[in-house]
Design a protein around this motif. Structure first.
Motif, PDB file in Angstrom:
ATOM      1  N   ASP A  17       0.883  -1.260  -0.063  1.00 44.84           N
ATOM      2  CA  ASP A  17      -0.035  -0.052  -0.064  1.00 44.84           C
ATOM      3  C   ASP A  17       0.598   1.368  -0.103  1.00 44.84           C
ATOM      4  O   ASP A  17       1.964   1.234   0.850  1.00 44.84           O
ATOM      5  CB  ASP A  17      -0.930  -0.037   1.152  1.00 44.84           C
ATOM      6  N   TYR A  18       0.447   2.369  -0.811  1.00 45.05           N
ATOM      7  CA  TYR A  18       1.205   3.321  -1.012  1.00 45.05           C
ATOM      8  C   TYR A  18       0.395   4.478  -1.175  1.00 45.05           C
ATOM      9  O   TYR A  18      -0.797   4.748  -1.395  1.00 45.05           O
ATOM     10  CB  TYR A  18       2.084   3.439  -2.396  1.00 45.05           C
ATOM     11  N   LEU A  19       0.709   5.403   0.201  1.00 45.52           N
ATOM     12  CA  LEU A  19      -0.260   6.472   0.404  1.00 45.52           C
ATOM     13  C   LEU A  19       0.509   7.806   0.477  1.00 45.52           C
ATOM     14  O   LEU A  19       1.751   8.032   0.921  1.00 45.52           O
ATOM     15  CB  LEU A  19      -0.878   6.461   2.116  1.00 45.52           C
ATOM     16  N   ALA A  20       0.224   8.917  -0.407  1.00 49.58           N
ATOM     17  CA  ALA A  20       0.791  10.052  -0.427  1.00 49.58           C
ATOM     18  C   ALA A  20       0.031  11.421  -0.524  1.00 49.58           C
ATOM     19  O   ALA A  20      -1.122  11.357  -0.834  1.00 49.58           O
ATOM     20  CB  ALA A  20       1.472  10.180  -2.059  1.00 49.58           C
ATOM     21  N   VAL A  21       0.671  12.309   0.431  1.00 53.59           N
ATOM     22  CA  VAL A  21      -0.312  13.581   0.582  1.00 53.59           C
ATOM     23  C   VAL A  21       0.544  14.770  -0.079  1.00 53.59           C
ATOM     24  O   VAL A  21       1.743  14.805   0.412  1.00 53.59           O
ATOM     25  CB  VAL A  21      -0.566  13.800   1.966  1.00 53.59           C
ATOM     26  N   ASP A  22       0.022  15.402  -0.759  1.00 55.48           N
ATOM     27  CA  ASP A  22       0.679  16.659  -1.392  1.00 55.48           C
ATOM     28  C   ASP A  22       0.054  17.653  -1.333  1.00 55.48           C
ATOM     29  O   ASP A  22      -1.207  18.042  -1.480  1.00 55.48           O
ATOM     30  CB  ASP A  22       0.921  16.258  -2.934  1.00 55.48           C
ATOM     31  N   TYR A  23       0.635  18.921  -1.106  1.00 59.92           N
ATOM     32  CA  TYR A  23      -0.060  20.218  -0.780  1.00 59.92           C
ATOM     33  C   TYR A  23       0.898  21.261  -1.588  1.00 59.92           C
ATOM     34  O   TYR A  23       2.001  21.335  -1.410  1.00 59.92           O
ATOM     35  CB  TYR A  23       0.018  20.817   0.212  1.00 59.92           C
ATOM     36  N   ARG A  24       0.134  21.927  -2.633  1.00 65.00           N
ATOM     37  CA  ARG A  24       0.945  22.989  -3.474  1.00 65.00           C
ATOM     38  C   ARG A  24       0.153  24.333  -3.290  1.00 65.00           C
ATOM     39  O   ARG A  24      -1.051  24.547  -3.610  1.00 65.00           O
ATOM     40  CB  ARG A  24       0.942  22.593  -4.932  1.00 65.00           C
ATOM     41  N   ALA A  25       1.037  25.156  -2.813  1.00 59.09           N
ATOM     42  CA  ALA A  25       0.386  26.533  -2.577  1.00 59.09           C
ATOM     43  C   ALA A  25       1.748  27.617  -3.483  1.00 59.09           C
ATOM     44  O   ALA A  25       2.751  27.736  -2.999  1.00 59.09           O
ATOM     45  CB  ALA A  25       0.594  27.141  -1.291  1.00 59.09           C
ATOM     46  N   GLY A  26       1.143  28.493  -4.492  1.00 63.90           N
ATOM     47  CA  GLY A  26       2.006  29.284  -5.171  1.00 63.90           C
ATOM     48  C   GLY A  26       2.963  28.499  -5.918  1.00 63.90           C
ATOM     49  O   GLY A  26       3.089  27.412  -6.694  1.00 63.90           O
ATOM     50  N   TYR A  27       4.432  28.640  -5.364  1.00 60.91           N
ATOM     51  CA  TYR A  27       5.394  28.206  -6.102  1.00 60.91           C
ATOM     52  C   TYR A  27       5.985  27.108  -5.294  1.00 60.91           C
ATOM     53  O   TYR A  27       7.148  26.438  -5.606  1.00 60.91           O
ATOM     54  CB  TYR A  27       6.808  29.251  -6.397  1.00 60.91           C
ATOM     55  N   TRP A  28       5.394  26.742  -4.258  1.00 58.37           N
ATOM     56  CA  TRP A  28       6.007  25.700  -3.382  1.00 58.37           C
ATOM     57  C   TRP A  28       5.028  24.600  -3.258  1.00 58.37           C
ATOM     58  O   TRP A  28       4.079  24.526  -3.372  1.00 58.37           O
ATOM     59  CB  TRP A  28       5.918  26.255  -1.647  1.00 58.37           C
ATOM     60  N   GLU A  29       5.944  23.252  -3.076  1.00 62.47           N
ATOM     61  CA  GLU A  29       5.331  22.016  -2.845  1.00 62.47           C
ATOM     62  C   GLU A  29       5.612  21.427  -1.806  1.00 62.47           C
ATOM     63  O   GLU A  29       6.903  21.277  -1.686  1.00 62.47           O
ATOM     64  CB  GLU A  29       5.376  21.171  -4.378  1.00 62.47           C
ATOM     65  N   PHE A  30       4.884  20.818  -0.972  1.00 60.65           N
ATOM     66  CA  PHE A  30       5.201  20.100   0.397  1.00 60.65           C
ATOM     67  C   PHE A  30       4.537  18.524   0.184  1.00 60.65           C
ATOM     68  O   PHE A  30       3.399  18.637  -0.078  1.00 60.65           O
ATOM     69  CB  PHE A  30       4.667  20.715   1.368  1.00 60.65           C
ATOM     70  N   PHE A  31       5.261  17.583   0.447  1.00 63.52           N
ATOM     71  CA  PHE A  31       4.785  16.387   0.327  1.00 63.52           C
ATOM     72  C   PHE A  31       5.098  15.257   1.367  1.00 63.52           C
ATOM     73  O   PHE A  31       6.286  15.553   1.992  1.00 63.52           O
ATOM     74  CB  PHE A  31       5.167  15.805  -1.081  1.00 63.52           C
ATOM     75  N   VAL A  32       4.358  14.533   1.621  1.00 59.39           N
ATOM     76  CA  VAL A  32       4.657  13.328   2.564  1.00 59.39           C
ATOM     77  C   VAL A  32       4.074  11.993   1.972  1.00 59.39           C
ATOM     78  O   VAL A  32       2.833  11.968   1.569  1.00 59.39           O
ATOM     79  CB  VAL A  32       4.077  13.448   3.952  1.00 59.39           C
ATOM     80  N   ASN A  33       4.874  11.056   1.908  1.00 60.45           N
ATOM     81  CA  ASN A  33       4.293   9.819   1.421  1.00 60.45           C
ATOM     82  C   ASN A  33       4.873   8.426   2.032  1.00 60.45           C
ATOM     83  O   ASN A  33       6.098   8.692   2.811  1.00 60.45           O
ATOM     84  CB  ASN A  33       4.587   9.479  -0.125  1.00 60.45           C
ATOM     85  N   GLY A  34       4.401   7.448   2.093  1.00 61.63           N
ATOM     86  CA  GLY A  34       4.876   6.137   2.644  1.00 61.63           C
ATOM     87  C   GLY A  34       4.152   4.971   1.994  1.00 61.63           C
ATOM     88  O   GLY A  34       3.215   4.700   1.418  1.00 61.63           O
ATOM     89  N   THR A  35       4.990   3.862   2.303  1.00 64.89           N
ATOM     90  CA  THR A  35       4.755   2.666   1.574  1.00 64.89           C
ATOM     91  C   THR A  35       5.163   1.471   2.507  1.00 64.89           C
ATOM     92  O   THR A  35       5.723   1.524   3.293  1.00 64.89           O
ATOM     93  CB  THR A  35       5.785   2.377   0.308  1.00 64.89           C
ATOM     94  N   ILE A  36       4.114   0.708   2.592  1.00 66.97           N
ATOM     95  CA  ILE A  36       4.503  -0.655   3.549  1.00 66.97           C
ATOM     96  C   ILE A  36       4.121  -1.701   2.466  1.00 66.97           C
ATOM     97  O   ILE A  36       3.341  -1.830   1.782  1.00 66.97           O
ATOM     98  CB  ILE A  36       3.459  -0.669   4.541  1.00 66.97           C
ATOM     99  N   ASN A  37       5.187  -2.601   2.808  1.00 66.37           N
ATOM    100  CA  ASN A  37       5.278  -3.868   1.787  1.00 66.37           C
ATOM    101  C   ASN A  37       5.274  -5.172   2.752  1.00 66.37           C
ATOM    102  O   ASN A  37       6.534  -5.192   3.443  1.00 66.37           O
ATOM    103  CB  ASN A  37       6.133  -3.748   0.913  1.00 66.37           C
ATOM    104  N   LEU A  38       4.324  -5.989   2.472  1.00 68.20           N
ATOM    105  CA  LEU A  38       4.247  -7.139   3.379  1.00 68.20           C
ATOM    106  C   LEU A  38       4.212  -8.530   2.512  1.00 68.20           C
ATOM    107  O   LEU A  38       3.320  -8.735   1.821  1.00 68.20           O
ATOM    108  CB  LEU A  38       2.990  -7.323   4.109  1.00 68.20           C
ATOM    109  N   ASN A  39       5.400  -8.919   2.446  1.00 68.80           N
ATOM    110  CA  ASN A  39       5.707  -9.888   1.323  1.00 68.80           C
ATOM    111  C   ASN A  39       5.926 -11.246   2.114  1.00 68.80           C
ATOM    112  O   ASN A  39       6.675 -11.532   2.930  1.00 68.80           O
ATOM    113  CB  ASN A  39       6.849  -9.748   0.510  1.00 68.80           C
TER     114      ASN A  39
END
Length: 454
Positions: free
Chosen positions: A167-189
């Motif tokens: 599962d991959y989850l990403a949150v992205d916020y863009r305001a003007g010329y800026w971009e801030f992001f946080v994402n994460g992945t969990i892999n159970l194999n």
């Protein structure tokens, strides 16, 4: 110096296919007339520019495939197997994402195909890269497109012999010329392999049968947490991110071994792995005076991994064989270059430098086995510094690229605190390269490249 000669000939024939639904008459008493429908299959626009294959992704049927790995698997000269990317006929490839070297194969799984802008495959990398580099894959993504907050989630459930989840989850916020992001992945194999093997050998003139059976179970849990920012305004852009990678794994093998008609000896192998890594990456790029491009990217990475291995023989008097190992690694790397026009062509000059330090503490805990597999503490350090310059120009249908690279490498290796002079080395390398291409038309090109490596 070993000379390498590369010849790449590629003919691209891209044709749009159309299919039409013609008027049809039903078998009953009703007649239905359908409007003409034209379906156009959009193919990726891939062309050879000099010795570089350039593929544009937006507006093609590749833009909706899924991830960057799905796209790369469909491009010419590229092969994707078990999430690893390779170039047909080439070894030691480098992958760059938005001008920064890729430090983790999972990065390609986290890029959506709809976010790809361009993929370039450099078949003759030139002086800007290490002399041993066989090919370079440069991936360019879209600068984030939507103002405000966006949320992306990818879920993958797979079963072979056992279930695996990603599962991959990403949150992205863009305001003007800026971009801030946080994402994460969990892999159970959770992988499972079982079977047996037999080998027939000739030992002292007699036929000897050696056999073994195995039942391997290897559940692993890996994760990625990444957070950062980007800034882009006009010709200037910069950004940075931090990434943390934890990993846990438990390998268990239950099996047996036998020799000829002798009774089987049961064997259990248990291996436990714990690992994590920290990565800080940053970049800066600026175009000024409408003709100069300055680029810098740098990385710092520190990783740790420990393993414990136990081999036991439950049905015999053989003693258990236990061992442990701990590995720590540190990387500092940076690349700085300036691109400018010169003699009606493009001239690039820059430096690429790195420092790596890896130590491995291996302990064999079985006294009798340690006589031929002894415990050891190894320490390896390498400092690499390079200066490079290259020039390229188009002469009508001809393209020319020439360059040179100077590299200094200092490698030191110690075992239990003692320097191994047979392994340690200092190298000074000067490696020229030249590439010539000719375009017959938009669909057919030929490229001839020469490079030398130490």
């Amino acid at each position: 110096m070993n000379a390498k000669l590369f010849i790449a000939i590629l003919t691209l024939i891209l044709a749009a296919k159309t299919s039409r639904a013609q008027n049809q008459e039903a078998t009953d008493s009703l007649t239905r007339e359908l409007q003409e429908v034209v379906v156009t299959a959009k193919q990726p626009a891939t062309k050879l520019v000099g010795s570089t294959l350039v593929s544009t992704i937006p507006g093609t049927n590749l833009a909706d495939l899924g991830t960057a790995l799905d796209v790369l698997a469909q491009l010419p000269m590229l092969k994707v197997q078990d999430d690893a990317v390779s170039v047909i006929g080439k070894s030691n490839i480098e992958i760059y994402i938005d001008g920064r070297p890729m430090r983790d194969d999972r990065d390609l799984q986290q890029i959506l195909s709809s976010n790809l802008k361009k993929v370039e495959l450099l078949m003759a990398p030139g002086a800007a890269y290490e002399s041993t580099t066989g090919a370079v894959l440069k991936i360019t993504t879209k600068r984030n497109f939507v103002q405000g907050l966006s949320l992306t989630d990818q879920f993958n459930l797979q079963r072979r012999r056992r279930w695996s989840v990603m599962d991959y989850l990403a949150v992205d916020y863009r305001a003007g010329y800026w971009e801030f992001f946080v994402n994460g992945t969990i892999n159970l194999n959770n992988s499972l392999a079982k079977g047996f093997t037999t080998n027939t050998l000739i030992y002292e003139g007699k036929e000897t049968v050696v056999g073994s059976s195995q039942h391997n179970s290897y559940p692993t849990a890996t994760g990625v947490v990444k957070a950062g920012l980007n800034y882009a305004k006009g010709s200037q852009s910069f950004g940075a991110y931090y990434r943390y990678n934890p990993e846990r794994g438990d390998f268990k093998n239950t099996g047996s071994e036998w020799l000829n008609d002798n009774p089987e000896i049961s064997t259990n192998i248990d291996k436990h792995t714990k690992a994590h890594s920290h990565l800080i990456s940053l970049y800066y790029e600026n175009s000024f005076a409408e003709k100069y491009l300055l680029h810098f990217d740098g990385d710092f990475r520190r990783s740790y991994q420990s393993n414990t291995v136990a081999t036991t023989y439950p049905t015999s008097s053989n003693p258990a064989v236990n061992s442990t190992d701990k590995r720590t690694s540190t990387l500092w790397a940076g690349k700085l270059y300036l691109n400018l026009p010169l003699w009606n062509g493009d001239f690039t000059v820059g430096t690429q430098d790195s420092y790596t330090h890896t130590s491995l503490d291996y302990r064999m805990l079985n006294a009798s086995v340690s006589e031929y597999i002894p415990s050891s503490l190894t320490d390896a350090r390498q400092t690499s510094a390079a200066l490079f310059a290259s020039w390229s120009h188009m002469f009508g249908k001809f393209s020319l690229s020439v360059g040179a690279r100077y590299e200094y490498v200092d490698y030191g290796f110690k075992v239990d605190g003692k320097r191994d002079e047979d392994v340690c080395r200092r190298d000074h390398l000067l490696t020229p390269d030249v590439s010539v291409g000719y375009s017959f038309n938009e669909e057919s090109q030929i490229s001839l490249s020469y490079a030398s490596s130490g």
